[in-house]
Design an enzyme around this catalytic site. Structure first.
Site, mmCIF file in Angstrom:
data_model
loop_
_atom_site.group_PDB
_atom_site.id
_atom_site.type_symbol
_atom_site.label_atom_id
_atom_site.label_comp_id
_atom_site.label_asym_id
_atom_site.label_seq_id
_atom_site.Cartn_x
_atom_site.Cartn_y
_atom_site.Cartn_z
ATOM 1 N N GLU A 6 56.169 -62.447 42.139
ATOM 2 C CA GLU A 6 56.537 -61.031 42.024
ATOM 3 C C GLU A 6 56.398 -60.471 43.422
ATOM 4 O O GLU A 6 55.296 -60.379 43.959
ATOM 5 C CB GLU A 6 55.631 -60.316 41.026
ATOM 6 C CG GLU A 6 56.130 -58.926 40.676
ATOM 7 C CD GLU A 6 55.252 -57.832 41.231
ATOM 8 O OE1 GLU A 6 55.736 -57.125 42.145
ATOM 9 O OE2 GLU A 6 54.116 -57.698 40.784
ATOM 10 N N CYS A 41 53.698 -51.899 43.039
ATOM 11 C CA CYS A 41 54.941 -52.643 43.235
ATOM 12 C C CYS A 41 56.083 -52.060 42.416
ATOM 13 O O CYS A 41 57.247 -52.176 42.801
ATOM 14 C CB CYS A 41 54.738 -54.113 42.891
ATOM 15 S SG CYS A 41 54.062 -54.400 41.233
#
Length: 486
Positions: free
Chosen positions: A254, A288
């Site tokens: 990720e 994020c």
């Protein structure tokens, strides 16, 4: 002063070299602890302990037996909630109101959810005809992948580390965790919880250090690590991918993002402002999944900008112990320099600074902290640095649009595709636009609503693979087909 050691084969051990580094409180710049830095010897010891544990009691347990232990781990986190909360907030500077609501509860939930999920996963089976007419049965079984290298980030340290460790252990793997050098405390504290919960030695291991030429590189290059899961910058992911290519080891990434939010004129503006406030400024913008680009339909553009400005200026900047504070420091002075460099770039490229753009005045005892102002810009070209590059700070650029197709094109214009938000009361439009956005996660009239059973991950340069629910099982297990002739 507190000393943070590695956790290897069920014991806390120091580095043979004696090398340590400082763990700093980002709210005031004071040193919290000295952390042992792992060399190749410590990383190898952790990997070998993890490999040996695969053949020990852990590898012989049933799914239900492992699940019972992982429930005890979750209960152990909850029982020591205040300790985890204090450690997480010391390391990150985030408000306790945020960490107590999200970070620590999710840290515990990640063990329970995946332990229970694996107990209820069905296997596939097929009957088939054979040339001699006797037939055969094919059925699939899942087996642990082996030793998993876990490299976790500093923005949500406990949450994102356990997001990987929980399913990895539920599947019967063992792990070697390399937490961020900025936030080692809760990863170390979890070692104590693992011991108390009865997790066998070698199942959960922790090595501290940095990336290149340190623990991170030593872990990803180790030939006895079977798979690597990483959350962090795209550039670091590329380096890990090169290391994992030797031995053709699988990775789950990720990575970076530059997430867009699209606000249509028919939205519920109160909800859009509230949601955008969270997606831009929560955790100091160090999320994020956060929003750094907002595209607002022109009829409501001016009102939206004015209201988001008012919201940003209403944020209460303060330390974790301030019950009124809802906005903390950045993770480090080094990261602050990066964010402030983008604040300056925005001005250099001709931005209108709607609010913020600098460093807030703080009391003398907090002057050494990594503080910045919540910041909003308008007026920049689509190719400007702060519009196209991930900043990972409490800031966003707002741009008007006139047509739905234009908004989609702008949102999809970058090489990232982690998350996006859509604000509209038109259900048909919501589904249509969500389907067109190049992002792994799209929220409609919400942000950061997470069901742990669903897929999580990014498209384009924002990641490889998916975790969450059965998707985590696909990464952390090997699927084996067994064919039995009747």
């Amino acid at each position: 002063m507190k000393e943070i050691k590695h956790f290897i084969n069920g014991a806390f051990v120091g580095s043979a070299s004696g090398r340590t580094f400082e763990d700093v409180n980002p709210a005031n710049g004071q040193v919290i602890a000295r952390v042992h830095e792992a060399g190749r010897a410590e990383v190898d010891a952790a990997v070998q302990a993890a490999r040996a544990a695969l053949k020990g009691p852990w590898g012989k347990m049933s799914v239900s037996e492992r699940a019972e232990i992982l429930h005890r781990v979750a209960d152990g986190i909850t029982a020591r909630f205040d300790e985890f909360l204090e450690a997480e907030c010391l390391d990150t500077g985030k408000p306790k109101s945020l960490a107590s609501h999200i970070d620590i509860p999710r840290g515990a939930a990640n063990f329970k959810v995946f332990a229970d999920l694996l107990k209820n996963v069905a296997t596939e089976a097929f009957e088939m005809a054979t040339p001699d007419g006797s037939g055969a049965i094919n059925y699939a079984v899942r087996r642990p992948k082996g030793v998993i290298g876990v490299i976790s980030p500093w923005n949500l340290p406990l949450l994102l580390m356990t997001w990987k460790v929980g399913p990895a252990l539920a599947c019967g793997n063992t792990v070697v965790v390399k937490p961020s050098e900025e936030t080692p405390l809760t990863t170390a504290l979890l070692g104590e919880v693992m011991q108390a919960a009865g997790v066998p030695a070698g199942v959960y291991n922790v090595v501290h250090g940095f990336g290149p030429d340190s623990a991170g590189a030593f872990l990803t290059e180790h030939p006895d690590v079977n798979a690597i899961t990483f959350t962090g910058e795209t550039r670091t992911g590329e380096a890990i991918m090169r290391a994992a290519a030797k031995g053709v080891r699988p990775v789950s990434f990720e990575l970076g993002g530059k997430n867009a939010g699209i606000v249509f004129a028919d939205c519920d503006l109160d909800k859009a402002i509230e949601g955008s406030m969270r997606s831009v400024f929560a955790n100091g913008g160090q999320v994020c999944l956060g929003t750094e680009r907002l595209y607002v339909e022109r009829p409501i553009f001016d009102e939206f900008v004015a209201r988001l400005k008012a919201g940003a200026e209403s944020l209460v900047i303060g330390t974790p112990d301030d019950p009124q504070a809802n906005f903390g420091p950045l993770i480090s002075l080094q990261h602050r320099e990066k964010v402030l460099s983008y604040y300056q770039k925005a001005v250099d490229e001709g931005a209108t600074v709607v609010t913020g753009g600098g460093v807030p005045e703080m009391p003398a005892e907090l002057a050494g902290g990594a503080w910045v102002q919540p910041t909003i810009w308008t007026g920049l070209a689509d190719g400007a640095a702060v519009v196209t590059e991930e900043i990972f700070g409490p800031c966003c650029h707002i741009r008007p649009f006139d047509r739905e197709e234009e908004a989609v094109e702008l949102a999809n214009s970058l090489p990232y595709g982690l998350a996006a938000t859509i604000w509209t009361e038109n259900t048909s439009r919501a589904h249509r636009v969500a389907g067109q956005l190049e992002a792994g996660i799209v929220w409609v009239n919400s942000w950061f609503l997470r069901d742990l059973r669903t897929a999580f991950g990014g498209s384009k340069q924002s990641g490889i693979g998916r975790e969450g629910g059965v998707h985590s099982l696909e990464f952390y297990t090997e699927l084996k087909n067994i064919c039995v002739k009747l």
